[in-house]
Write a protein that holds these residues in place. Sequence first.
Motif, PDB file in Angstrom:
ATOM      1  N   SER B 185       0.840  -1.187   0.000  1.00  0.00           N
ATOM      2  CA  SER B 185       0.000   0.000   0.000  1.00  0.00           C
ATOM      3  C   SER B 185       0.880   1.244   0.000  1.00  0.00           C
ATOM      4  O   SER B 185       1.524   1.550   0.997  1.00  0.00           O
ATOM      5  CB  SER B 185      -0.915  -0.017   1.241  1.00  0.00           C
ATOM      6  OG  SER B 185      -1.759   1.112   1.212  1.00  0.00           O
ATOM      7  N   ASN B 187      -0.208   4.009  -2.471  1.00  0.00           N
ATOM      8  CA  ASN B 187      -0.855   4.895  -3.436  1.00  0.00           C
ATOM      9  C   ASN B 187      -2.049   5.645  -2.870  1.00  0.00           C
ATOM     10  O   ASN B 187      -3.035   5.891  -3.556  1.00  0.00           O
ATOM     11  CB  ASN B 187      -1.285   4.103  -4.679  1.00  0.00           C
ATOM     12  CG  ASN B 187      -0.117   3.910  -5.632  1.00  0.00           C
ATOM     13  OD1 ASN B 187       0.684   4.833  -5.814  1.00  0.00           O
ATOM     14  ND2 ASN B 187      -0.003   2.729  -6.197  1.00  0.00           N
ATOM     15  N   SER B 188      -1.945   6.009  -1.595  1.00  0.00           N
ATOM     16  CA  SER B 188      -3.013   6.814  -0.994  1.00  0.00           C
ATOM     17  C   SER B 188      -2.877   8.259  -1.471  1.00  0.00           C
ATOM     18  O   SER B 188      -1.877   8.628  -2.097  1.00  0.00           O
ATOM     19  CB  SER B 188      -2.890   6.762   0.525  1.00  0.00           C
ATOM     20  OG  SER B 188      -1.665   7.365   0.917  1.00  0.00           O
ATOM     21  N   ASP B 191       0.272   9.653  -0.253  1.00  0.00           N
ATOM     22  CA  ASP B 191       1.459   9.289  -1.036  1.00  0.00           C
ATOM     23  C   ASP B 191       1.580  10.161  -2.273  1.00  0.00           C
ATOM     24  O   ASP B 191       2.671  10.605  -2.630  1.00  0.00           O
ATOM     25  CB  ASP B 191       1.385   7.818  -1.458  1.00  0.00           C
ATOM     26  CG  ASP B 191       1.500   6.882  -0.263  1.00  0.00           C
ATOM     27  OD1 ASP B 191       2.523   6.951   0.435  1.00  0.00           O
ATOM     28  OD2 ASP B 191       0.557   6.104  -0.027  1.00  0.00           O
ATOM     29  N   ARG B 266      -1.742   3.375   7.950  1.00  0.00           N
ATOM     30  CA  ARG B 266      -2.235   3.381   6.570  1.00  0.00           C
ATOM     31  C   ARG B 266      -3.584   2.641   6.530  1.00  0.00           C
ATOM     32  O   ARG B 266      -3.766   1.640   7.220  1.00  0.00           O
ATOM     33  CB  ARG B 266      -1.233   2.683   5.650  1.00  0.00           C
ATOM     34  CG  ARG B 266       0.010   3.534   5.414  1.00  0.00           C
ATOM     35  CD  ARG B 266       1.014   2.845   4.527  1.00  0.00           C
ATOM     36  NE  ARG B 266       2.047   3.799   4.133  1.00  0.00           N
ATOM     37  CZ  ARG B 266       1.939   4.605   3.065  1.00  0.00           C
ATOM     38  NH1 ARG B 266       0.875   4.536   2.273  1.00  0.00           N
ATOM     39  NH2 ARG B 266       2.890   5.469   2.785  1.00  0.00           N
ATOM     40  N   ASN B 267      -4.508   3.146   5.757  1.00  0.00           N
ATOM     41  CA  ASN B 267      -5.852   2.570   5.597  1.00  0.00           C
ATOM     42  C   ASN B 267      -6.625   2.493   6.913  1.00  0.00           C
ATOM     43  O   ASN B 267      -7.545   1.696   7.059  1.00  0.00           O
ATOM     44  CB  ASN B 267      -5.761   1.170   4.971  1.00  0.00           C
ATOM     45  CG  ASN B 267      -5.068   1.205   3.624  1.00  0.00           C
ATOM     46  OD1 ASN B 267      -5.564   1.819   2.690  1.00  0.00           O
ATOM     47  ND2 ASN B 267      -3.898   0.579   3.531  1.00  0.00           N
ATOM     48  N   ASP B 327      -5.916   3.824   0.727  1.00  0.00           N
ATOM     49  CA  ASP B 327      -5.314   3.528  -0.578  1.00  0.00           C
ATOM     50  C   ASP B 327      -6.262   2.628  -1.370  1.00  0.00           C
ATOM     51  O   ASP B 327      -6.257   1.412  -1.220  1.00  0.00           O
ATOM     52  CB  ASP B 327      -3.956   2.843  -0.332  1.00  0.00           C
ATOM     53  CG  ASP B 327      -3.266   2.422  -1.611  1.00  0.00           C
ATOM     54  OD1 ASP B 327      -3.841   2.599  -2.705  1.00  0.00           O
ATOM     55  OD2 ASP B 327      -2.138   1.888  -1.498  1.00  0.00           O
TER      56      ASP B 327
END
Lengths: 251, 341
Positions: B185, B187-188, B191, B266-267, B327
Motif C-alpha cells: 500500500s 498509493n493513498s 502518497d 495506513r488505511n 489507498d
Amino acid sequence: MNYFVRLSLLLATLLLPAYGMATPASDSGIITIVIEPMFGDQPLQLSDKSYVDNFGDTLYIDLFRFYMTDLDFDLRGDTTFVLAGYSHLVDAEDKNTLSFSVKIPAGTYSTFNFTAGVDSFENTSGANGGDLDPAMGMYWAWNTGYIMAKLEGHSNVCKTLHHAFEFHIGGYMPPYNAARNIAIALPRAMIVDHDTRNTVRIKADVAAWLTTSLAKVNSIVIPGKDAAAMADNYAKMYSLDKEVQIPLIHK
Amino acid sequence: MKYLVTACLGALILYCAFGFDIKPEDIRFVRPDGWPKPVYDFSKNKITVDGFKLGRKLFFDPILSRDGSTSCASCHTQWSAFTHVDHGLSHGINGLKGKRNSLTLFNLAWNKSFMWDGGINHLEVQPLGPITNPVEMGNTLENVVKKLDTAKGYRARFYLAFGDSAITGQHVLKALAQFTVMFESFNSKYDKYTRHEPGGEMTEQELNGLKLFRKNCESCHNEPLFTNYSFQNVGLSLDTELKDYGRMGITQDPQDSLKFKVPSLRNVAMSYPYMHDGRFRTLLQVLDHYTNTIVQSPTLAKEFRKPMVLSLQDKKDIIEFLKTLTDKDFLFDMRFREERE
C-alpha cells in the motif's frame, strides 16, 4: 534378533551406495551416527515399560524427540570439519530416525560435536525444510521457535490430568537459549577414509534428563528460565556407547 | 459502439467467471522511493506466478482450518485492508472468540515481527499463529499438509510452484508468504501528495491535520510506513476479563507489561475497530483516549506521561488527514481477489 536383522539391513543399504561412490579413490568417508535411547542402563521402551527415576518414582515415557544440528568433527590437531546446515530430528518412536550417515573428508578425528537443539539462526529464518520443517510437530506457533526436545510420559506422582508430565524445551532468545553444545570425545582417534565405515553409537539417556522430581516439576512448555535450566539437564543425556570401524573390501 | 459494449460485457463476464489472470509483471515487488530496505529476504523465496497463485488459493481456502469453516480471508478481507472489520475480537471455528482484534495486512515485507505481541518473528511462519490457535483455525500444520495432499488440484499446483508435488509445511508457508508479501500500500492520497502527483491535492484541513499528526503522533507512527514497529503501552486500562499483558507474554520481561505493537495507520479509516482488543469503534474515540483517559503505569510510553492537548477541531483535522491514508488502489487491487475456477 530382530534388532540384528534391522542393523544388517541398515548397514547393507548404507554400504551399497558408498561402495558405488568410492571408485575414484575419494578423499572422504562415511560416518554413521546411531542413537540409542536409554533409561539408565536399559534401552528405552515407550509407553508400556515402567522405569524408576532418581527419586524412586515409577514412570512411563510416551514420547521422546530431540534435534541434533550443526554437526561437526574435530580433526586431531586443530581444524574442524563442519557439516553446514545438517539437521536431524530423533524420534524414539521411529526407528528410521535412530541412525543417519554423513560424508566427511578423510582424516583422523578426535571429537564429534553437535548442537542439542536448534541454533538461533534457524529459529529466525522463516519456513525451513527437511527435518526442520515446521510441520514436524517441533515448532511453536504463537512464539516463534523450535521445540528443541520433547519428553512426555506419565507417573502417578504427577497431580495432573492423566498423571501426565510434559517437557517441551526450547527458546532461542538470550538469556534463555535452550540449545546446548555437545562434544563427544572419541576414545581412540577415528580414521576416516574410503576404505572403512565408521559407526559412532551415542546413548541418549532419559534418566539423565530427569534430575528434578516429577512430583515437583511436571510441565514446562514455554521458553524461559525453567526451560533453560532443563536444557542443562538434557545436555547431560549424551554419551559415547562405542565406536566401530568396519573395513570395506574393494575389488 | 455496439461491439465495444458487447466486448466489454464479454470481458466482464469472463473476468467474473475466471478472475484476474496473474502475469509476471503483476508479481514485481516495489520498493517505493525513499522507503527503507524491506526486512523480508526475497532471495530465499523468489516470487513466481505459480507460487503467488498457490498462496492466493491457500489464503482463501477454509481447508486450512480443522473443520473446513474458516479461511485466512474470513478474518482478513481486502476492502478493510485485510482485517476483520466491525469485529472487536475476531472469531474462528465453532464461533469461538479470540482475545485480540485482527491486524491489517499490508507492507508486510517491512515488518520485523508479527502479531500484537510480536511473538512471531518472520513472515513465513506467521500463518502458524492463526492455523494452530484453537479459537481461530484450530488445526496443525501437519494436518494441513495431510488434507492438502488429498485435496483436488493441490499437488499439481505445488509442483508448478516448487517443482515438487510432495506437499510440505515449508512450501505451504512459502506460498502464503509469496502472496501476502505482495500486499503493498503506497498509493493513498497522502502518497500522491508527497510525490507531487495528480490526486494528491490536500485540503487545508487535511494539511493542518498532517501538521498536528507530525507534532503529536509521528514519534511512533512515523512516515512513510506509519509505524516504527516498536511495542508501546498507550495507557489503555487492563481488560479484567481478557487480562492481556501483551508483549510481556512473549519476553517474560515485566518492563514489557501492557505493551502492544504500534500498528501502521495506513488505511486506518477502513479498518475499525481500533486497539489490540478493538475497544474503540471510531478514530475520535481513539484520540479522546489519548487526551482524556490515559492510565498511568510504570511501563507507559514516555509520550503519554504528560497529557496530550488537542481541541475537538484539532482531532477532526487529524482524522481528515488519516483518511488521506486510504489507498483505494490497494483495497480494490484485483490481484488479491479470490481466484474463481
